[in-house]
Structure formats: structure tokens, C-alpha cells
Design a protein around this motif. Sequence first.
Motif, PDB file in Angstrom:
ATOM      1  N   LEU A 161       0.829  -1.201   0.000  1.00 21.93           N
ATOM      2  CA  LEU A 161       0.000   0.000   0.000  1.00 21.93           C
ATOM      3  C   LEU A 161       0.867   1.256   0.000  1.00 21.93           C
ATOM      4  O   LEU A 161       0.585   2.231  -0.713  1.00 21.93           O
ATOM      5  CB  LEU A 161      -0.940  -0.025   1.207  1.00 21.93           C
ATOM      6  CG  LEU A 161      -1.982   1.103   1.285  1.00 21.93           C
ATOM      7  CD1 LEU A 161      -2.880   1.085   0.050  1.00 21.93           C
ATOM      8  CD2 LEU A 161      -2.809   0.966   2.555  1.00 21.93           C
ATOM      9  N   ASP A 162       1.969   1.237   0.780  1.00 21.11           N
ATOM     10  CA  ASP A 162       2.881   2.388   0.795  1.00 21.11           C
ATOM     11  C   ASP A 162       3.523   2.591  -0.575  1.00 21.11           C
ATOM     12  O   ASP A 162       3.640   3.733  -1.057  1.00 21.11           O
ATOM     13  CB  ASP A 162       3.957   2.184   1.859  1.00 21.11           C
ATOM     14  CG  ASP A 162       3.419   2.405   3.260  1.00 21.11           C
ATOM     15  OD1 ASP A 162       2.365   3.046   3.384  1.00 21.11           O
ATOM     16  OD2 ASP A 162       4.052   1.932   4.228  1.00 21.11           O
ATOM     17  N   LEU A 163       3.989   1.497  -1.202  1.00 22.44           N
ATOM     18  CA  LEU A 163       4.607   1.632  -2.524  1.00 22.44           C
ATOM     19  C   LEU A 163       3.600   2.150  -3.545  1.00 22.44           C
ATOM     20  O   LEU A 163       3.931   2.956  -4.416  1.00 22.44           O
ATOM     21  CB  LEU A 163       5.159   0.279  -2.986  1.00 22.44           C
ATOM     22  CG  LEU A 163       6.388  -0.254  -2.244  1.00 22.44           C
ATOM     23  CD1 LEU A 163       6.856  -1.549  -2.869  1.00 22.44           C
ATOM     24  CD2 LEU A 163       7.517   0.773  -2.266  1.00 22.44           C
ATOM     25  N   LEU A 164       2.361   1.686  -3.440  1.00 19.40           N
ATOM     26  CA  LEU A 164       1.325   2.146  -4.363  1.00 19.40           C
ATOM     27  C   LEU A 164       1.119   3.652  -4.252  1.00 19.40           C
ATOM     28  O   LEU A 164       0.997   4.362  -5.255  1.00 19.40           O
ATOM     29  CB  LEU A 164       0.016   1.389  -4.073  1.00 19.40           C
ATOM     30  CG  LEU A 164      -1.214   1.821  -4.885  1.00 19.40           C
ATOM     31  CD1 LEU A 164      -1.031   1.465  -6.351  1.00 19.40           C
ATOM     32  CD2 LEU A 164      -2.477   1.166  -4.326  1.00 19.40           C
ATOM     33  N   LEU A 165       1.087   4.157  -3.019  1.00 14.04           N
ATOM     34  CA  LEU A 165       0.774   5.575  -2.805  1.00 14.04           C
ATOM     35  C   LEU A 165       1.999   6.467  -2.980  1.00 14.04           C
ATOM     36  O   LEU A 165       1.853   7.633  -3.357  1.00 14.04           O
ATOM     37  CB  LEU A 165       0.191   5.770  -1.408  1.00 14.04           C
ATOM     38  CG  LEU A 165      -1.136   5.039  -1.111  1.00 14.04           C
ATOM     39  CD1 LEU A 165      -1.573   5.309   0.309  1.00 14.04           C
ATOM     40  CD2 LEU A 165      -2.221   5.457  -2.092  1.00 14.04           C
ATOM     41  N   ALA A 174       5.439  -6.899 -10.318  1.00 12.45           N
ATOM     42  CA  ALA A 174       4.556  -6.903  -9.153  1.00 12.45           C
ATOM     43  C   ALA A 174       3.422  -5.902  -9.378  1.00 12.45           C
ATOM     44  O   ALA A 174       3.649  -4.787  -9.861  1.00 12.45           O
ATOM     45  CB  ALA A 174       5.338  -6.560  -7.901  1.00 12.45           C
ATOM     46  N   GLU A 175       2.191  -6.306  -8.994  1.00  9.87           N
ATOM     47  CA  GLU A 175       1.023  -5.455  -9.206  1.00  9.87           C
ATOM     48  C   GLU A 175       0.299  -5.240  -7.875  1.00  9.87           C
ATOM     49  O   GLU A 175       0.167  -6.176  -7.070  1.00  9.87           O
ATOM     50  CB  GLU A 175       0.062  -6.086 -10.219  1.00  9.87           C
ATOM     51  CG  GLU A 175       0.685  -6.282 -11.595  1.00  9.87           C
ATOM     52  CD  GLU A 175      -0.310  -6.829 -12.601  1.00  9.87           C
ATOM     53  OE1 GLU A 175      -1.488  -6.406 -12.545  1.00  9.87           O
ATOM     54  OE2 GLU A 175       0.083  -7.670 -13.434  1.00  9.87           O
ATOM     55  N   VAL A 176      -0.180  -3.998  -7.678  1.00 10.48           N
ATOM     56  CA  VAL A 176      -0.920  -3.632  -6.469  1.00 10.48           C
ATOM     57  C   VAL A 176      -2.151  -2.827  -6.896  1.00 10.48           C
ATOM     58  O   VAL A 176      -2.030  -1.877  -7.683  1.00 10.48           O
ATOM     59  CB  VAL A 176      -0.056  -2.804  -5.500  1.00 10.48           C
ATOM     60  CG1 VAL A 176      -0.823  -2.532  -4.222  1.00 10.48           C
ATOM     61  CG2 VAL A 176       1.258  -3.510  -5.198  1.00 10.48           C
ATOM     62  N   THR A 177      -3.305  -3.214  -6.360  1.00  6.28           N
ATOM     63  CA  THR A 177      -4.553  -2.487  -6.621  1.00  6.28           C
ATOM     64  C   THR A 177      -5.247  -2.212  -5.286  1.00  6.28           C
ATOM     65  O   THR A 177      -5.305  -3.111  -4.431  1.00  6.28           O
ATOM     66  CB  THR A 177      -5.490  -3.302  -7.534  1.00  6.28           C
ATOM     67  OG1 THR A 177      -4.807  -3.625  -8.737  1.00  6.28           O
ATOM     68  CG2 THR A 177      -6.751  -2.515  -7.858  1.00  6.28           C
ATOM     69  N   ALA A 178      -5.730  -1.004  -5.106  1.00  8.08           N
ATOM     70  CA  ALA A 178      -6.421  -0.660  -3.860  1.00  8.08           C
ATOM     71  C   ALA A 178      -7.629   0.208  -4.188  1.00  8.08           C
ATOM     72  O   ALA A 178      -7.585   1.051  -5.097  1.00  8.08           O
ATOM     73  CB  ALA A 178      -5.492   0.062  -2.900  1.00  8.08           C
ATOM     74  N   TYR A 213      -7.142   2.465  -7.476  1.00  7.03           N
ATOM     75  CA  TYR A 213      -5.784   2.847  -7.888  1.00  7.03           C
ATOM     76  C   TYR A 213      -4.991   1.564  -8.157  1.00  7.03           C
ATOM     77  O   TYR A 213      -4.948   0.661  -7.313  1.00  7.03           O
ATOM     78  CB  TYR A 213      -5.144   3.668  -6.771  1.00  7.03           C
ATOM     79  CG  TYR A 213      -3.889   4.409  -7.151  1.00  7.03           C
ATOM     80  CD1 TYR A 213      -3.616   4.770  -8.460  1.00  7.03           C
ATOM     81  CD2 TYR A 213      -2.968   4.770  -6.169  1.00  7.03           C
ATOM     82  CE1 TYR A 213      -2.474   5.463  -8.781  1.00  7.03           C
ATOM     83  CE2 TYR A 213      -1.819   5.469  -6.477  1.00  7.03           C
ATOM     84  CZ  TYR A 213      -1.566   5.816  -7.796  1.00  7.03           C
ATOM     85  OH  TYR A 213      -0.434   6.497  -8.112  1.00  7.03           O
ATOM     86  N   HIS A 214      -4.360   1.479  -9.327  1.00 11.09           N
ATOM     87  CA  HIS A 214      -3.630   0.259  -9.726  1.00 11.09           C
ATOM     88  C   HIS A 214      -2.255   0.652 -10.261  1.00 11.09           C
ATOM     89  O   HIS A 214      -2.121   1.631 -11.018  1.00 11.09           O
ATOM     90  CB  HIS A 214      -4.399  -0.495 -10.801  1.00 11.09           C
ATOM     91  CG  HIS A 214      -3.604  -1.613 -11.432  1.00 11.09           C
ATOM     92  ND1 HIS A 214      -3.448  -2.846 -10.831  1.00 11.09           N
ATOM     93  CD2 HIS A 214      -2.899  -1.667 -12.598  1.00 11.09           C
ATOM     94  CE1 HIS A 214      -2.691  -3.610 -11.611  1.00 11.09           C
ATOM     95  NE2 HIS A 214      -2.344  -2.916 -12.690  1.00 11.09           N
ATOM     96  N   LYS A 215      -1.217  -0.146  -9.857  1.00 15.60           N
ATOM     97  CA  LYS A 215       0.138   0.040 -10.391  1.00 15.60           C
ATOM     98  C   LYS A 215       0.772  -1.317 -10.644  1.00 15.60           C
ATOM     99  O   LYS A 215       0.552  -2.261  -9.869  1.00 15.60           O
ATOM    100  CB  LYS A 215       1.016   0.838  -9.418  1.00 15.60           C
ATOM    101  CG  LYS A 215       0.847   2.331  -9.488  1.00 15.60           C
ATOM    102  CD  LYS A 215       1.848   3.039  -8.597  1.00 15.60           C
ATOM    103  CE  LYS A 215       1.597   4.550  -8.612  1.00 15.60           C
ATOM    104  NZ  LYS A 215       2.509   5.266  -7.682  1.00 15.60           N
ATOM    105  N   ARG A 216       1.543  -1.364 -11.732  1.00 15.29           N
ATOM    106  CA  ARG A 216       2.394  -2.532 -11.987  1.00 15.29           C
ATOM    107  C   ARG A 216       3.837  -2.035 -12.077  1.00 15.29           C
ATOM    108  O   ARG A 216       4.131  -1.117 -12.854  1.00 15.29           O
ATOM    109  CB  ARG A 216       1.991  -3.237 -13.281  1.00 15.29           C
ATOM    110  CG  ARG A 216       2.889  -4.458 -13.576  1.00 15.29           C
ATOM    111  CD  ARG A 216       2.311  -5.344 -14.661  1.00 15.29           C
ATOM    112  NE  ARG A 216       2.200  -4.612 -15.919  1.00 15.29           N
ATOM    113  CZ  ARG A 216       1.335  -4.930 -16.883  1.00 15.29           C
ATOM    114  NH1 ARG A 216       0.498  -5.946 -16.718  1.00 15.29           N
ATOM    115  NH2 ARG A 216       1.290  -4.223 -18.004  1.00 15.29           N
TER     116      ARG A 216
END
Length: 871
Positions: free
Chosen positions: A44-48, A71-75, A86-89
Motif C-alpha cells: 500500500l505504501d509503494l502504491l501511494l 509486481a502489481e498492487v490495486t487498492a 488505484y492500480h500500479k504494476r
Amino acid sequence: MRLHRLVLTNYRGVAHREIDFPDYGVVVVSGANEIGKSSMIEALDLLLESKDRSAKKDVKQVKPTFADVGAEVTAEISTGPYRFVYHKRFHKAPRTQLTVLEPRREQFTGDEAHERVRAMLDETMDTGLWQAQRVLQASSTAAVDLSGCDALSRALDVAAGDTATLSGAEPVLIERIDAEYARYFTGTGRPTGEWAGAIAALAAAEAEVARCADLLAEVDDRVHRHAELSDQLAGLTGEQAAADARYNAAQAASVAIMELRGQLRDAQLVATAARATAAATDSAQGERQRQRDELGSRAAAITLLDNEIDGVAQAQATVDTEATAADAAAAAAEQTVDAATKSAASARRVVDQLAAREEADRLADRIARLDATEVQLAEAAAELARISVTEPMLRRVEEAASACDRAEASLAAISATLELAAVADIDLVIAGEPTALPAGQSWSATVTDGLEVELPGILRVSVRPGDSAREASVKHAAAQAELADALAAAGVPDLAQARHAHQRRRELQGGRDQLAATLAALRGTDEIEALRARLTRLRGELGEISTESTPEQARADRDEAEALLAQATTDCEALRRAAQEAMARRTEGATRLTLLREKGAAQRVELEAVNQRLAAQRATLGDDELTAAADTNAQALRSAEQRVSELSEQLGAAAPEAIDAELAAAHTVAQELKARHAEASRALHEVEVELAVFGTQGRRGQLDAAQTAREHAAAEHDRIGRRARAAALLRSTMIRHRDDTRRRYVEPFRAEIQRLGTHVFGADFEVDVDTDLKICTRTLGGRTVPYESLSGGAKEQLGILTRLAGAALVAKEDSVPVVIDDALGFTDPDRLEKMGAVFDAVGSQGQVIVLTCSPDRYGSVSNAHRIDLSA
């Protein structure tokens, strides 16, 4: 801020995980170590915070190792009026996507999406509060710092009853004061900027004035130095003339002493030569007398040696006779020992063969038992091989039979039952089969797959089961097929036979293990073939044993033979030692006789050599001539020594040491004065050159200019100093008022901590909180303990209480999730139970996310929403 949903894909060791979080309440997320609980907060920290193309170490470390993917993060998050997905790869094919759901739908990608999220968070979320509301594994006992959380400050202002209307410009004013203060001072109060520059400029100007004054003083010093060196050079010139005259006189006296020392040295050489000649003559005369004495002593020694040789020869004859007799006795004893040795060996062989016969009997019995056991073991193994029912197979058959019974019961419970009663005799066709039904009888069947009943030529009735019955029928058929497959795999017709075969298998396995243990005990560490070969060898040796002998008689005969052998050996050793001693005496006597005879021959040769040397020396120089030469050389030595004595007395009277000392002193004084004169001349020349250079530098004008610059720097220093002190005074005044304000809103925060803490520590629980909202002390049972002196468990509990108190106080629009990562590991079971009540009390007001590998710690949280990552 609320976290509604978090999705991780290919993140560290997590292939895919999606978690939905309720908007309010306590969420307990549990799972084993290294399953990725802490990674959720990290993600979550890396995403934001981090961009998708970031090359920072934190981003690189989350790349999965099990596949070459990113690596993928979606919140899904809501904060203030906004709700967005919010989504990041990261790493491979980086991508950023943002979908704003509320208050109006928007979509962004790339850096624009990143900046939009940062803007929404900066507008609506207190970042300091978000970071402070976490309890991490590495810092669960550290003191909580909430002093920089603006959202909490606003809530405490309201709770403290501060009703003053703010203009909105207060933060700007404080920032301007801090900015003005920063122009002159660092955060620790040291001068900086203009103020430091003014201080440095004044110091530099004063240093320049001091430097110019030193330069001017240097000119005055060189003038005085020139006068001193001129006077010193004039004085040294006169002293050097007197020193030169003293040195010339001392040098003349030294030349006379050197001549006298040369004469003494020549006389000493003559005396040394005369002494050597006289010593050589005396030595020759002494050697002549020694040779005459040696000639007489050697003749007498040869006479004594001849008498000793005759005595030793007579004793040697006696020793030879004794040695011959001792050798004969030792040889006879050795023959006796050989005969006793053969007799003892024969007796021992009989004993060993009898023991071999006993061992052969025992070995034959052991081999027979081994063979029987192996046969039984082979039979058990063969029967085991024929039984195919194993423990897994039996469990499969039992489970299939149980499933079949359950399916059959379920099918019977939901299936329809068709019942026909005949009023008169009637012929029917049921399921294609003719069936006669006499009057008064009935027929019934459970309908599972459908059934047709026909009254030929009159009526056909079709009964179809419902959907649930058909599904139950399919499950029942599948269960029967699985049971048939399991029975076929086990090779048995039914469950009873499978259980019987499995029981027999267990009995055979137990018997096989017992037989194997028996076989291993019988075999021991030996191989069976080695035992058979050993038995064959022992039986081959048994034919040589007399059947009349008994083991007891054989051992008695062996002991008697060994006793006779021991006695014979002892006697033989004694006789052998006696023969060796006699031989040693004979050898010693022969050696001594030989040495004496050789010694006599050598002394006769030496006597002849002395006679020849003495005759040769007398032929060259007779004894009387040698005596006369010795007297002449002694007289020459006395004359030379007298001359040396006379010259020594003359040299001593002339006092050569004093003359040498005077010459050295005069030379030293002359050299020192010459060096001082040269040094003074060089120094005077250097001072004259420096004065010529100083005359071209204008040092007086430089000093005047430096003094003027210092006056300007002092004025600027005073001007800027007044402004710096005014800024410092204004800032200290504002800080004092701010601290007063903080003390007013510390009380609501402390009250909330105590309200929550009473659930855990009891009604007598109190805390003291400083203006930075940190707990200083805890009071329990009337005893006050500093925070740093508390146990790890108490610190951990107070840290969680502090964060929960902050979450309870902040306004709804400012709240952020409280994240607790595997905490309360230091807490005892009683307080764990009480902490559950605290979580329940706060959970209804906000979002609390607990990550743990021990969900039992939070079992007392009655209203928790629980998520098991291991499931």
C-alpha cells in the motif's frame, strides 16, 4: 481515509491475493509467517508513494522470484469526498491506472494518475497521522509520537473547548515567522544566513586589521634588528683576531710534541723486536730441556707396560677356558627348551581342537535356526505380497462406502415411492418387464431415474423424479462407481473383505517384523555364508582329534606342559646369561691385551722419534751455543727498554695532554667565532633586503584601509543583529504561546487514553502525557513508573492504547486506519482478554486492521471480522 479493497499480484512470494475490508470495525487478518501479511502494508505504501518506473531499492526488493513478471498492487480507497480505485504494476511493463468513483467519475493513467492521487491525499489526509497509526513488529514498544498530526491537533482543540475563531492565516504567520527566523538561525539556534555572514564579516575585518598591524610592527622589528646585528658584527670581528693568534701558538707547541711522540714510537718498535728475539731464544732453550726430560720418562714407561702385558696374557687364558664350558651348558639347555616347546604346542593344539568341536556344534544349531527363520520370513512376505489392501486403500474403500451409504440414504429420502395395489388379478408391464399382480397384493418401488408402468392396451403411466432426486441419483451412481473402483483396486469384493484383508496384512506385518528381528538377532554382525564357511572349516579340523580325550584332561595336560616349558626356559635363560657374561669377560680381556700391546708399540715409535728430533737439533745448534745466544739477546732487550723509558719521561714532562686540549679549545673557539661572524653577516644582509621590500608595500596605508572596513562591518553587524534578535524574540514568544495551547489540549488526549486503559489496567490506571503527546509515566496501584522503565508488554499495550485514543478523537473526515502488525506478543493471557474490550470499544468508530500469525491473541475481540490467509 478508508481502505475498502487491496489486491496483490506477483508481489514478493504472493501470486495473487484479494481482500475486502469493512468500512468500520476490527479486521483480524491471520496467516503463517512469511505468508505476506506485512507485505500488504508495504504494498500500500509503494502504491501511494512510488512511481511505477521507480528504481529505488524498496521497489526492486518486491519483484517476484518465481516468475519473470512485474509486481502489481490495486487498492480501493476513500478519503474525504473522494473514492477511487488505484492500480500500479512495477518492474516489467510498468503501468499506473486511476479511476475516481466519487464525487464524479474520472480516469487517469501514468504520472498524471500518480500526481492526482498525491493531490487528493494531500488535500484530505493527514500523512503524519497515517504513519503514526501503525504498530509494526520492529517498533511495537517504541514511544508513539503524535505531535505532528494536524488532524489530531484540531480534534484536541475542539475537545479542549477552544472556541476561538481562527482566521485561517495562523499557519501562514507561523511559517513566515519560522522563515524569518531561519534567515538568521539554524534549527538548533546557531547563526546562519545574513546573521552568520555579518558575524563572519566582522570577524574577518578585525582579523584583517590585526594582520595589517602585525605587518607594520614587523617593519619596526626589522629596523631594531638591523641596529643590533651591526653592533654584534663589529664586536665579533675583534674577538676573531684574538682567537686566531691563540690558535697559531697552540699549533706550534703541538708540532714539538708530535716530534717527541715519533721518537718514542721508534724506540718502542726496537724494544718490541728485541723482546720477541729474546723470547724465541728462551723458548728454544726450554724446548731442548723438555725433550731431554721426555726421553727419560718414555723409556721408564715402556718397561712398566711390558710387565703389565705379561700379567694380562696369563689371566686371559683362564677366562677362555671358563667361556668354553658356559657355551656348552647353554647349548644343552636350549635343546631341553625346544623339546618342552613342542610338547606344550601339542597340548595346546588338542585343547583348541576340542574347543573348535564345541563351537562347531553351537554354530550348526545357530545356522539351522537361521534357515528356519528365513523360511518363515519368506512365507510371510509371499502372503503379504498377495494382499493388496493397504492403509490408504482401506481408507479409500471405507470413505467410498460411507459416501455411497450417505448418497443412498439421501436419495431414498427425497425420491418418490410408487405403490400399486391390485383389486383384481391384473397383468402389468413395469419398466419393460411383465409382472403379474394377484388380487389383494401390492407392489412398490422408489423412483430415482424414472419408471414406466403399463396396462397393456389400456394405460401407460410414466413417473419422473424431480431435479433434486435426479441429482441425488447421479451422486449415488458416482458413489457406487467410486466404491467399485476402490474395491477393484484393493482386489476385494466388499468392505468386510477389505477390512479382513487389511487386518490380516497388519498381522502378517507384525509377524514379519518379529521374524526379521529374530533373524537379525541370530545373525548379529555375521554374514550367513561366512558362518557356513566357518562351520565347514571347523568340521574339517575335527578329524584330527582323539575321541578318547576329554576337554578337562586336555587342559590339564596343556597346563603341565606349559609349566615344564616355563621352567626349562628359565633355566636356559640363566645359563645363556652366564655364557654371555663369560664371553664378555673373554672379549674384554682380549681387547685389553690388544690395546696394551698396541700402546707399547706406539710408545717405542714415539721414543725413537724423540731421539731423532733431539739429534737433529743438536746437529744444527749445540746446547752450549744455545745458552750463549740466549744471554746476548737478553742484554739487547734491556738496552731497548731503557731507551723507551727515557723518551717516555721526556714526553710526560712536556704535558702533551694539556697542549692537545689547548689546541682543540683554540680551534673550537676560532671556528665558533667564524661561524657566528658569517651568520651575523647573513642575517644583516637578509634584514637589509626585507627593509628594501617593505619600503615598496605601503603597509601603513593597508592598516588605514583595514580599520575603515572594520568600522563598516561593525555597523552592518549591529543592524542585522537587531533584526535577528527581534526574529528570535518573536519566535520564542510564539512557541511559548503554542506550548500553552498544547498543554490545554493534552488533557482530552490523556483522558481518552485513561478511559481506554481502564479496560486493561483497572480503575486506578493513570498516565502523564507531555506537550508532544508522548506518555511520560504510568501510575498503577499508586506507583508511578517512567515509560522507559516499563516492561516490553506494558509498552506495547500503551502504544496500542495511544493510537486507538488518537483514532477515537479525530474527526470522522480525518480518520485513517489503525494498522497493528503482529503486536501483543509480549502480553500475558489476562491482558490479552482485556485488550479485546478496547478493540471492541474503538472498532465501531473507525477502521482497525490487525495482521497476526497468532489469531488466538485477538480471540477476545468479539465483533472482529476475521480473514484467514491460509485458507
